[in-house]
Scaffold this motif. Structure first.
Motif, PDB file in Angstrom:
ATOM      1  N   GLU A 137       0.825  -1.212   0.000  1.00 45.14           N
ATOM      2  CA  GLU A 137       0.000   0.000   0.000  1.00 45.14           C
ATOM      3  C   GLU A 137       0.860   1.262   0.000  1.00 45.14           C
ATOM      4  O   GLU A 137       0.516   2.260  -0.652  1.00 45.14           O
ATOM      5  CB  GLU A 137      -0.919  -0.021   1.221  1.00 45.14           C
ATOM      6  CG  GLU A 137      -2.009  -1.093   1.153  1.00 45.14           C
ATOM      7  CD  GLU A 137      -2.847  -1.123   2.418  1.00 45.14           C
ATOM      8  OE1 GLU A 137      -2.526  -0.338   3.340  1.00 45.14           O
ATOM      9  OE2 GLU A 137      -3.794  -1.933   2.491  1.00 45.14           O
ATOM     10  N   LEU A 138       1.988   1.259   0.740  1.00 48.05           N
ATOM     11  CA  LEU A 138       2.863   2.431   0.756  1.00 48.05           C
ATOM     12  C   LEU A 138       3.505   2.665  -0.608  1.00 48.05           C
ATOM     13  O   LEU A 138       3.699   3.823  -1.028  1.00 48.05           O
ATOM     14  CB  LEU A 138       3.949   2.265   1.824  1.00 48.05           C
ATOM     15  CG  LEU A 138       3.464   2.275   3.285  1.00 48.05           C
ATOM     16  CD1 LEU A 138       4.625   1.991   4.241  1.00 48.05           C
ATOM     17  CD2 LEU A 138       2.816   3.623   3.627  1.00 48.05           C
ATOM     18  N   LYS A 139       3.821   1.611  -1.312  1.00 47.15           N
ATOM     19  CA  LYS A 139       4.420   1.745  -2.636  1.00 47.15           C
ATOM     20  C   LYS A 139       3.383   1.988  -3.718  1.00 47.15           C
ATOM     21  O   LYS A 139       3.746   2.267  -4.868  1.00 47.15           O
ATOM     22  CB  LYS A 139       5.215   0.483  -2.983  1.00 47.15           C
ATOM     23  CG  LYS A 139       6.432   0.274  -2.098  1.00 47.15           C
ATOM     24  CD  LYS A 139       7.168  -0.995  -2.504  1.00 47.15           C
ATOM     25  CE  LYS A 139       8.381  -1.230  -1.622  1.00 47.15           C
ATOM     26  NZ  LYS A 139       9.120  -2.466  -1.999  1.00 47.15           N
ATOM     27  N   GLY A 140       2.115   1.916  -3.372  1.00 51.14           N
ATOM     28  CA  GLY A 140       1.064   2.102  -4.365  1.00 51.14           C
ATOM     29  C   GLY A 140       0.853   0.897  -5.251  1.00 51.14           C
ATOM     30  O   GLY A 140       0.300   1.027  -6.352  1.00 51.14           O
ATOM     31  N   GLU A 141       1.276  -0.231  -4.806  1.00 50.26           N
ATOM     32  CA  GLU A 141       1.107  -1.461  -5.582  1.00 50.26           C
ATOM     33  C   GLU A 141      -0.041  -2.284  -4.996  1.00 50.26           C
ATOM     34  O   GLU A 141      -0.462  -2.091  -3.857  1.00 50.26           O
ATOM     35  CB  GLU A 141       2.404  -2.285  -5.559  1.00 50.26           C
ATOM     36  CG  GLU A 141       3.593  -1.558  -6.169  1.00 50.26           C
ATOM     37  CD  GLU A 141       4.859  -2.373  -6.045  1.00 50.26           C
ATOM     38  OE1 GLU A 141       4.780  -3.464  -5.402  1.00 50.26           O
ATOM     39  OE2 GLU A 141       5.906  -1.944  -6.564  1.00 50.26           O
ATOM     40  N   GLU A 142      -0.508  -3.176  -5.810  1.00 51.06           N
ATOM     41  CA  GLU A 142      -1.596  -4.057  -5.378  1.00 51.06           C
ATOM     42  C   GLU A 142      -1.004  -5.372  -4.869  1.00 51.06           C
ATOM     43  O   GLU A 142      -0.211  -6.014  -5.555  1.00 51.06           O
ATOM     44  CB  GLU A 142      -2.551  -4.338  -6.536  1.00 51.06           C
ATOM     45  CG  GLU A 142      -3.754  -5.181  -6.124  1.00 51.06           C
ATOM     46  CD  GLU A 142      -4.682  -5.451  -7.292  1.00 51.06           C
ATOM     47  OE1 GLU A 142      -5.690  -6.151  -7.085  1.00 51.06           O
ATOM     48  OE2 GLU A 142      -4.382  -4.964  -8.407  1.00 51.06           O
ATOM     49  N   TYR A 143      -1.383  -5.717  -3.669  1.00 49.78           N
ATOM     50  CA  TYR A 143      -0.868  -6.955  -3.070  1.00 49.78           C
ATOM     51  C   TYR A 143      -1.707  -8.133  -3.572  1.00 49.78           C
ATOM     52  O   TYR A 143      -2.923  -8.186  -3.358  1.00 49.78           O
ATOM     53  CB  TYR A 143      -0.926  -6.867  -1.542  1.00 49.78           C
ATOM     54  CG  TYR A 143      -0.467  -8.129  -0.854  1.00 49.78           C
ATOM     55  CD1 TYR A 143       0.878  -8.451  -0.772  1.00 49.78           C
ATOM     56  CD2 TYR A 143      -1.395  -9.002  -0.293  1.00 49.78           C
ATOM     57  CE1 TYR A 143       1.300  -9.606  -0.144  1.00 49.78           C
ATOM     58  CE2 TYR A 143      -0.986 -10.161   0.330  1.00 49.78           C
ATOM     59  CZ  TYR A 143       0.370 -10.461   0.406  1.00 49.78           C
ATOM     60  OH  TYR A 143       0.782 -11.615   1.029  1.00 49.78           O
ATOM     61  N   VAL A 144      -1.059  -9.010  -4.278  1.00 53.98           N
ATOM     62  CA  VAL A 144      -1.734 -10.186  -4.840  1.00 53.98           C
ATOM     63  C   VAL A 144      -1.132 -11.424  -4.191  1.00 53.98           C
ATOM     64  O   VAL A 144       0.091 -11.638  -4.256  1.00 53.98           O
ATOM     65  CB  VAL A 144      -1.577 -10.255  -6.372  1.00 53.98           C
ATOM     66  CG1 VAL A 144      -2.288 -11.496  -6.922  1.00 53.98           C
ATOM     67  CG2 VAL A 144      -2.116  -8.990  -7.014  1.00 53.98           C
ATOM     68  N   GLU A 145      -1.970 -12.209  -3.583  1.00 49.44           N
ATOM     69  CA  GLU A 145      -1.490 -13.446  -2.961  1.00 49.44           C
ATOM     70  C   GLU A 145      -1.310 -14.530  -4.017  1.00 49.44           C
ATOM     71  O   GLU A 145      -1.931 -14.506  -5.080  1.00 49.44           O
ATOM     72  CB  GLU A 145      -2.476 -13.921  -1.890  1.00 49.44           C
ATOM     73  CG  GLU A 145      -2.586 -12.970  -0.711  1.00 49.44           C
ATOM     74  CD  GLU A 145      -3.475 -13.536   0.379  1.00 49.44           C
ATOM     75  OE1 GLU A 145      -4.030 -14.644   0.146  1.00 49.44           O
ATOM     76  OE2 GLU A 145      -3.615 -12.893   1.426  1.00 49.44           O
ATOM     77  N   ASP A 146      -0.459 -15.443  -3.702  1.00 53.22           N
ATOM     78  CA  ASP A 146      -0.185 -16.546  -4.617  1.00 53.22           C
ATOM     79  C   ASP A 146      -1.420 -17.447  -4.701  1.00 53.22           C
ATOM     80  O   ASP A 146      -1.886 -17.977  -3.680  1.00 53.22           O
ATOM     81  CB  ASP A 146       1.016 -17.351  -4.115  1.00 53.22           C
ATOM     82  CG  ASP A 146       1.541 -18.304  -5.176  1.00 53.22           C
ATOM     83  OD1 ASP A 146       0.850 -18.505  -6.191  1.00 53.22           O
ATOM     84  OD2 ASP A 146       2.646 -18.855  -4.983  1.00 53.22           O
ATOM     85  N   PRO A 147      -1.992 -17.617  -5.887  1.00 47.95           N
ATOM     86  CA  PRO A 147      -3.215 -18.456  -5.973  1.00 47.95           C
ATOM     87  C   PRO A 147      -2.954 -19.927  -5.687  1.00 47.95           C
ATOM     88  O   PRO A 147      -3.900 -20.692  -5.507  1.00 47.95           O
ATOM     89  CB  PRO A 147      -3.679 -18.240  -7.417  1.00 47.95           C
ATOM     90  CG  PRO A 147      -2.451 -17.850  -8.164  1.00 47.95           C
ATOM     91  CD  PRO A 147      -1.595 -17.078  -7.197  1.00 47.95           C
TER      92      PRO A 147
END
Length: 248
Positions: free
Chosen positions: A216-226
């Motif tokens: 969130e601080l980097k402005g990226e979307e955190y995607v978990e490993d499916p």
């Protein structure tokens, strides 16, 4: 003038192979030309005579020679046996006392008579059930005791068999105390394992939350490993595909 010569048959392998209707019938030519009869051809004049003799032979009955009495064995008499005399008892009639004595008499190589100890031991269901349950309980106690000796760390504190024979009450009391110590030790081990597992789950959860904050601080979307999922107990496990109900 030259004499008439009969036709000679041509060998089959010399003739060309053609349709069945166009092939020459060599057997018919030979019969008409020479007038000979093969051995495999049945004769017309003997068939009726052969059938007549066969029918006459079948009509004759098999001769039965009567057995003379001089060669008859004693076990098979000439007269039919009388069925009324089969159960006949020779001698004086059997009294009630004789019947009771015969019922309780022990005969060699035979089952024990009614009323004897061996007959009761072999036919009583209660004694067999008691013996079976006793053996099963003894085996279960022995298996539990051997497993207890292999798992406990207080095996040296257990009393010996000689102590149990000399002082059974004190030996039993000491065994119960050692068993309580063993149960407390195993309870502590299980508690430590459970706390360690809960701590690991909490660390994994904190790690995932920290990764989400960094994203969130980097402005990226955190995607978990499916390929992985988090269960109800907080443990991250790998997803397993199933094909027709069978594990991959």
């Amino acid at each position: 003038m030259a004499a008439f010569q009969p036709l000679q048959p041509i060998s089959r392998f010399l003739l060309p192979r053609g349709p069945l209707l166009l092939r020459p019938q060599t057997r018919l030519l030979m019969q008409h030309a020479t007038g000979l009869r093969h051995a495999s051809t049945p004769a017309k004049g003997l068939s009726a005579e052969f059938l007549r003799r066969k029918a006459a032979q079948q009509q004759k009955a098999t001769p039965v020679i009567p057995q003379p009495d001089i060669y008859r064995p004693p076990s098979h008499g000439s007269r039919k046996p009388n069925r009324n005399l089969e159960n006949r008892i020779y001698g004086p009639p059997v009294s009630e006392e004789d019947k009771k004595r015969m019922a309780t008499k022990k005969y060699p190589n035979m089952m024990s008579p009614e009323g004897s100890f061996s007959f009761w031991f072999l036919h009583d269901r209660g004694i067999h059930m008691w013996i079976t349950l006793g053996i099963l309980v003894t085996l279960s106690i022995a298996a539990w005791y051997m497993d207890f000796l292999s798992r406990t760390i207080y095996a040296e504190l257990l009393p010996t068999r000689r102590d149990f024979v000399r002082h059974p009450y004190d030996t039993t009391k000491r065994f119960i105390e050692v068993y309580k110590m063993h149960m407390e030790y195993t309870s502590q081990l299980y508690t430590q394992q459970r706390l360690k597992k809960a701590e690991d789950v909490d660390k994994r959860r904190q790690y995932r939350l920290e990764r989400q904050r960094e994203a969130e601080l980097k402005g990226e979307e955190y995607v978990e490993d499916p390929r992985y999922y988090v269960g109800e107990d907080g443990v991250r496990r790998r997803r397993v595909k199933r094909w027709f109900g069978i594990w991959e």
